[in-house]
Design a protein around this motif. Structure first.
Motif, PDB file in Angstrom:
ATOM      1  N   ASP A  14      10.866   4.107 -12.711  1.00  0.00           N
ATOM      2  CA  ASP A  14      10.070   2.856 -11.931  1.00  0.00           C
ATOM      3  C   ASP A  14       9.643   3.322  -9.770  1.00  0.00           C
ATOM      4  OD1 ASP A  14      12.183   1.162 -12.567  1.00  0.00           O
ATOM      5  OD2 ASP A  14      11.558   0.322 -10.598  1.00  0.00           O
ATOM      6  N   VAL A  15       8.951   2.842  -9.628  1.00  0.00           N
ATOM      7  CA  VAL A  15       8.624   2.455  -8.489  1.00  0.00           C
ATOM      8  C   VAL A  15       8.634   1.451  -7.965  1.00  0.00           C
ATOM      9  CG1 VAL A  15       7.766   3.104  -6.338  1.00  0.00           C
ATOM     10  CG2 VAL A  15       8.231   4.694  -7.669  1.00  0.00           C
ATOM     11  N   LEU A  50       3.594   9.935  -7.262  1.00  0.00           N
ATOM     12  CA  LEU A  50       4.925  10.548  -8.382  1.00  0.00           C
ATOM     13  C   LEU A  50       4.651  10.704  -9.534  1.00  0.00           C
ATOM     14  CD1 LEU A  50       8.209   8.640  -7.111  1.00  0.00           C
ATOM     15  CD2 LEU A  50       7.563  10.700  -6.809  1.00  0.00           C
ATOM     16  N   GLY A  51       2.986  10.617  -9.699  1.00  0.00           N
ATOM     17  CA  GLY A  51       2.682  10.124 -10.928  1.00  0.00           C
ATOM     18  C   GLY A  51       2.666   9.398 -12.020  1.00  0.00           C
ATOM     19  N   CYS A  52       3.087   8.015 -11.725  1.00  0.00           N
ATOM     20  CA  CYS A  52       3.575   6.870 -11.953  1.00  0.00           C
ATOM     21  C   CYS A  52       2.389   5.901 -12.711  1.00  0.00           C
ATOM     22  CB  CYS A  52       4.030   5.756 -11.313  1.00  0.00           C
ATOM     23  SG  CYS A  52       5.379   6.326 -10.925  1.00  0.00           S
ATOM     24  N   THR A  87       0.983  -1.109  -0.425  1.00  0.00           N
ATOM     25  CA  THR A  87       0.373  -0.167   0.148  1.00  0.00           C
ATOM     26  C   THR A  87       0.402   1.199  -0.122  1.00  0.00           C
ATOM     27  OG1 THR A  87      -2.228  -1.109   1.428  1.00  0.00           O
ATOM     28  CG2 THR A  87      -1.623   1.385   1.428  1.00  0.00           C
ATOM     29  N   GLN A  88       1.970   1.144   1.192  1.00  0.00           N
ATOM     30  CA  GLN A  88       3.105   2.151   0.532  1.00  0.00           C
ATOM     31  C   GLN A  88       3.503   2.997  -0.314  1.00  0.00           C
ATOM     32  OE1 GLN A  88       5.185   2.233   4.191  1.00  0.00           O
ATOM     33  NE2 GLN A  88       3.321   2.194   6.020  1.00  0.00           N
ATOM     34  N   GLY A  89       4.341   0.942  -0.936  1.00  0.00           N
ATOM     35  CA  GLY A  89       4.808   1.770  -1.853  1.00  0.00           C
ATOM     36  C   GLY A  89       4.102   1.736  -3.671  1.00  0.00           C
ATOM     37  N   TYR A  90       2.664   2.493  -3.436  1.00  0.00           N
ATOM     38  CA  TYR A  90       1.703   2.900  -4.460  1.00  0.00           C
ATOM     39  C   TYR A  90       1.333   3.757  -3.871  1.00  0.00           C
ATOM     40  CZ  TYR A  90       0.193  -2.069  -7.435  1.00  0.00           C
ATOM     41  OH  TYR A  90       0.481  -2.726  -7.764  1.00  0.00           O
ATOM     42  N   THR A  91       1.114   4.198  -3.046  1.00  0.00           N
ATOM     43  CA  THR A  91       0.986   5.497  -2.534  1.00  0.00           C
ATOM     44  C   THR A  91       2.549   6.828  -2.749  1.00  0.00           C
ATOM     45  OG1 THR A  91      -0.470   4.690  -0.264  1.00  0.00           O
ATOM     46  CG2 THR A  91       0.740   7.085  -0.636  1.00  0.00           C
ATOM     47  N   GLN A 126      11.231  -6.323  -7.275  1.00  0.00           N
ATOM     48  CA  GLN A 126      10.366  -6.389  -8.015  1.00  0.00           C
ATOM     49  C   GLN A 126      11.806  -5.923  -9.623  1.00  0.00           C
ATOM     50  OE1 GLN A 126       7.834  -3.915  -6.942  1.00  0.00           O
ATOM     51  NE2 GLN A 126       6.190  -5.846  -6.942  1.00  0.00           N
ATOM     52  N   PHE A 127      11.217  -6.812 -10.526  1.00  0.00           N
ATOM     53  CA  PHE A 127      12.181  -6.890 -11.648  1.00  0.00           C
ATOM     54  C   PHE A 127      11.400  -6.542 -13.208  1.00  0.00           C
ATOM     55  CE2 PHE A 127      14.749  -7.886 -15.049  1.00  0.00           C
ATOM     56  CZ  PHE A 127      16.103  -7.227 -15.126  1.00  0.00           C
ATOM     57  N   HIS A 128      10.272  -7.355 -12.663  1.00  0.00           N
ATOM     58  CA  HIS A 128       9.650  -7.535 -14.272  1.00  0.00           C
ATOM     59  C   HIS A 128       8.146  -6.235 -14.584  1.00  0.00           C
ATOM     60  CE1 HIS A 128      12.233 -10.877 -15.365  1.00  0.00           C
ATOM     61  NE2 HIS A 128      12.672  -9.727 -16.244  1.00  0.00           N
ATOM     62  N   ASP A 129       7.823  -6.267 -13.088  1.00  0.00           N
ATOM     63  CA  ASP A 129       6.645  -5.367 -12.743  1.00  0.00           C
ATOM     64  C   ASP A 129       6.512  -4.518 -11.263  1.00  0.00           C
ATOM     65  OD1 ASP A 129       4.802  -7.364 -15.070  1.00  0.00           O
ATOM     66  OD2 ASP A 129       5.564  -9.175 -13.962  1.00  0.00           O
ATOM     67  N   PRO A 130       7.210  -3.827 -11.288  1.00  0.00           N
ATOM     68  CA  PRO A 130       7.091  -2.735 -10.529  1.00  0.00           C
ATOM     69  C   PRO A 130       5.457  -2.262 -10.275  1.00  0.00           C
ATOM     70  CG  PRO A 130       7.918  -1.745 -12.778  1.00  0.00           C
ATOM     71  CD  PRO A 130       8.005  -3.045 -12.957  1.00  0.00           C
ATOM     72  N   VAL A 131       5.765  -1.967  -9.167  1.00  0.00           N
ATOM     73  CA  VAL A 131       3.839  -1.195  -8.533  1.00  0.00           C
ATOM     74  C   VAL A 131       4.492  -0.392  -9.532  1.00  0.00           C
ATOM     75  CG1 VAL A 131       4.613  -1.517  -6.167  1.00  0.00           C
ATOM     76  CG2 VAL A 131       5.084   0.577  -7.540  1.00  0.00           C
ATOM     77  N   GLY A 132       5.181   0.545  -9.654  1.00  0.00           N
ATOM     78  CA  GLY A 132       4.905   2.073 -10.873  1.00  0.00           C
ATOM     79  C   GLY A 132       5.958   2.168 -12.121  1.00  0.00           C
ATOM     80  N   ARG A 133       5.728   3.058 -12.936  1.00  0.00           N
ATOM     81  CA  ARG A 133       6.262   3.024 -13.925  1.00  0.00           C
ATOM     82  C   ARG A 133       5.967   4.572 -14.427  1.00  0.00           C
ATOM     83  NH1 ARG A 133       9.232  -1.373 -15.725  1.00  0.00           N
ATOM     84  NH2 ARG A 133       8.027  -3.167 -15.997  1.00  0.00           N
ATOM     85  N   ASP A 134       7.414   5.108 -15.286  1.00  0.00           N
ATOM     86  CA  ASP A 134       7.279   6.512 -16.104  1.00  0.00           C
ATOM     87  C   ASP A 134       6.025   7.642 -15.298  1.00  0.00           C
ATOM     88  OD1 ASP A 134       7.819   5.067 -18.076  1.00  0.00           O
ATOM     89  OD2 ASP A 134       6.326   4.510 -18.826  1.00  0.00           O
TER      90      ASP A 134
END
Ligand code: ADP
Ligand code: ZN
Ligand code: MG
Length: 472
Positions: free
Chosen positions: A120-121, A65-67, A56-60, A93-101
């Motif tokens: 990415d995050v 950061l507008g990902c 939850t914190q990672g996605y927050t 998380q190498f292939h599927d980070p919680v957020g990109r761009d």
């Protein structure tokens, strides 16, 4: 003539009670190897369990950061052998980070607003701590398995000063979001710094990565050192070697540590023991509910709303607590400028004197606003206001209560002041006669005597007008 190019890989410890994949306490500074269990010690046959709070914190953060947020995240194993990681792989998380761009604005060193793109995050776990003592190496696994969030920027920063400013604003952001304390000296925020140089218009140059930087000041210095070192190398027809370097804080230089291994070396593959995470509606709602007005936006809004200077705006937006405190007191008193001045000046002095943080002090937004309202309505003078502020800290009472108890309210009517002036005139009859006979120089003396007799509570304008009237 060379441009500096910098990209950062920032790690923060997330604010979770337990570690990322087991229920061990994520506590800092405990006895070595007390917060450990078979999962974080990498015993065979155990299963990691994902900490949803960490996600939850990672996605927050990624959202702030507008990902683009991942609708499905997965973990990977990054394989390496080193005693600080008993499993011999790190879950990341190498292939599927919680957020990109993503992208985020910050205020650069020169005051301009710049945008930094976020590559990415991703979420991962920390390693243990190695302590090298003489010919021994000791391992403390308390930190192994801590939730770490890594934020990777694009190479958009262009100087050491801007890298420092960006890191400080990022630190403020994670504190506002409440996901990390972001203290670099305690290791809850770390940053690998990538630096290259190029001539204007040329493609990106070969970068070096600098590790082991535990303060924003060192990061700034290391970038400045690298810029010069690389420029000298290019000017003398040497190639820049892609490598990892370390900052030597005693000599103020970077030193080669090892040539960079490619990502293939880590043999990334999907973590088979953790199922993919698919956020549901409740999860998205939780991420949304944790969004806050970002520090820069808050600073701009407060600055405009209360007519603050840039310095005052920076000060009151420094932390969410300070911003909330300021905003409440400013609204309540209707005088934001004065509230900012109090907070930056006398309140800081009191806090230093009593060795308190604003959070722990007896001053509340209500009390500060009350003090300012007493001042603005002419019921007290600035000297008394300072005394009352002191009394708030000494006695933990409302300023108005102390004012009443000690009879500190200003004397603002002729009725109150007349008897006092009578006494002063009696005591200094010869001076009064001299003034009446034309010696105007002694008027100031009488004003001083009246102020003294009232402990400074008489309104100066009233004293002047009453004396003028009496002395003709
Ligand atoms: P690596 O493959 O070495 O991990 P990445 O391309 O993943 O490199 O980037 C890692 C970090 O290095 C990012 O923060 C990125 O912005 C930064 N970076 C990449 N190329 C450069 C460069 N030429 N100069 C400065 N920083 C760079
Ligand atoms: Zn554990
Ligand atoms: Mg990389």
């Amino acid at each position: 003539m060379y441009q500096t190019v910098v990209g950062l890989e920032i790690h923060i410890h997330l604010n979770t009670k337990s570690k990322a994949f087991c229920s061990c306490l994520a506590e800092f500074g405990d006895e070595p190897n007390t917060n450990v269990c078979p999962v974080c010690l990498g015993y065979p046959g155990v299963l990691p369990v994902l900490n949803e709070e960490a996600l939850t914190q990672g996605y927050t953060v990624a959202r702030a950061l507008g990902c683009n947020l991942s609708q499905r995240t997965l973990f990977d194993r990054k394989n390496y052998f080193y005693p600080d990681m008993p499993k011999n792989y790190q879950i990341t998380q190498f292939h599927d980070p919680v957020g990109r761009d993503g992208k985020i604005e910050f205020q650069a060193h020169d005051g301009t607003i710049k945008t930094i793109r976020i590559h990415d995050v991703h979420l991962e776990e920390d390693a243990g701590k190695m302590i090298h003592a003489g010919d021994m190496s000791l391992c403390d696994y308390n930190r192994a398995g801590y939730s770490l969030l890594e934020v990777v920027t694009e190479p958009d920063l262009t100087s050491g000063e801007d890298a420092e400013a960006f890191l400080l604003s990022f630190q403020r952001l994670v504190r506002y979001l409440g996901v990390s304390d972001g203290n670099m000296d305690e290791g809850s925020m770390k940053c690998d710094t990538n630096v290259s140089i190029r001539k204007a218009g040329e493609p990106l140059g070969t970068k070096v990565e600098i590790k082991n930087l535990n303060s924003t000041r060192f990061i700034k210095k290391a970038i400045e050192f690298e810029t010069k070192r690389q420029a000298t190398a290019l000017e003398t027809n040497q190639r820049i070697v892609q490598e990892t370097r370390l900052w030597n804080e005693n000599r103020d230089v970077t030193e080669s540590m090892r040539s960079k291994e490619g990502s293939l070396d880590y043999r990334y593959f999907p973590e088979p023991d953790i199922p993919p995470f698919l956020p549901d509606a409740a999860f998205w709602a939780a991420v949304e509910s944790r969004q806050v007005e970002l520090p820069l936006a808050r600073k701009h809004r407060l600055t405009a709303a209360f007519g603050l200077s840039r310095e005052q705006g920076d000060f009151v937006a420094e932390s969410r607590f300070m911003a909330d405190f300021f905003e409440q007191a400013a609204k309540e008193s209707g005088n934001g400028l004065a509230v900012a001045n109090w907070l930056m000046g006398d309140v800081q002095k009191e806090l230093n004197h009593f060795n308190l943080s604003l959070e722990a002090s007896p001053l509340t937004p209500f009390r500060l606003a009350q003090l300012q309202k007493l001042l603005d309505s002419g019921r007290i003078h600035i000297k008394i206001a300072k005394q009352l502020l002191d009394a708030v800290f000494e006695q933990n009472k409302d300023p108005e209560v102390v004012m009443r108890e000690k009879g500190l309210e200003a004397i603002t009517t002729e009725e109150q002041l007349s008897p006092i002036v009578d006494k002063v005139f009696e005591a200094h009859a010869t001076v009064v006669e001299a003034i009446k006979a034309g010696d105007a120089r002694q008027k100031g003396f009488l004003v001083g005597q009246v102020m003294k007799a009232t402990d400074g509570r008489a309104a100066p304008a009233l004293v002047n007008s009453l004396l003028a009237k009496r002395l003709g």
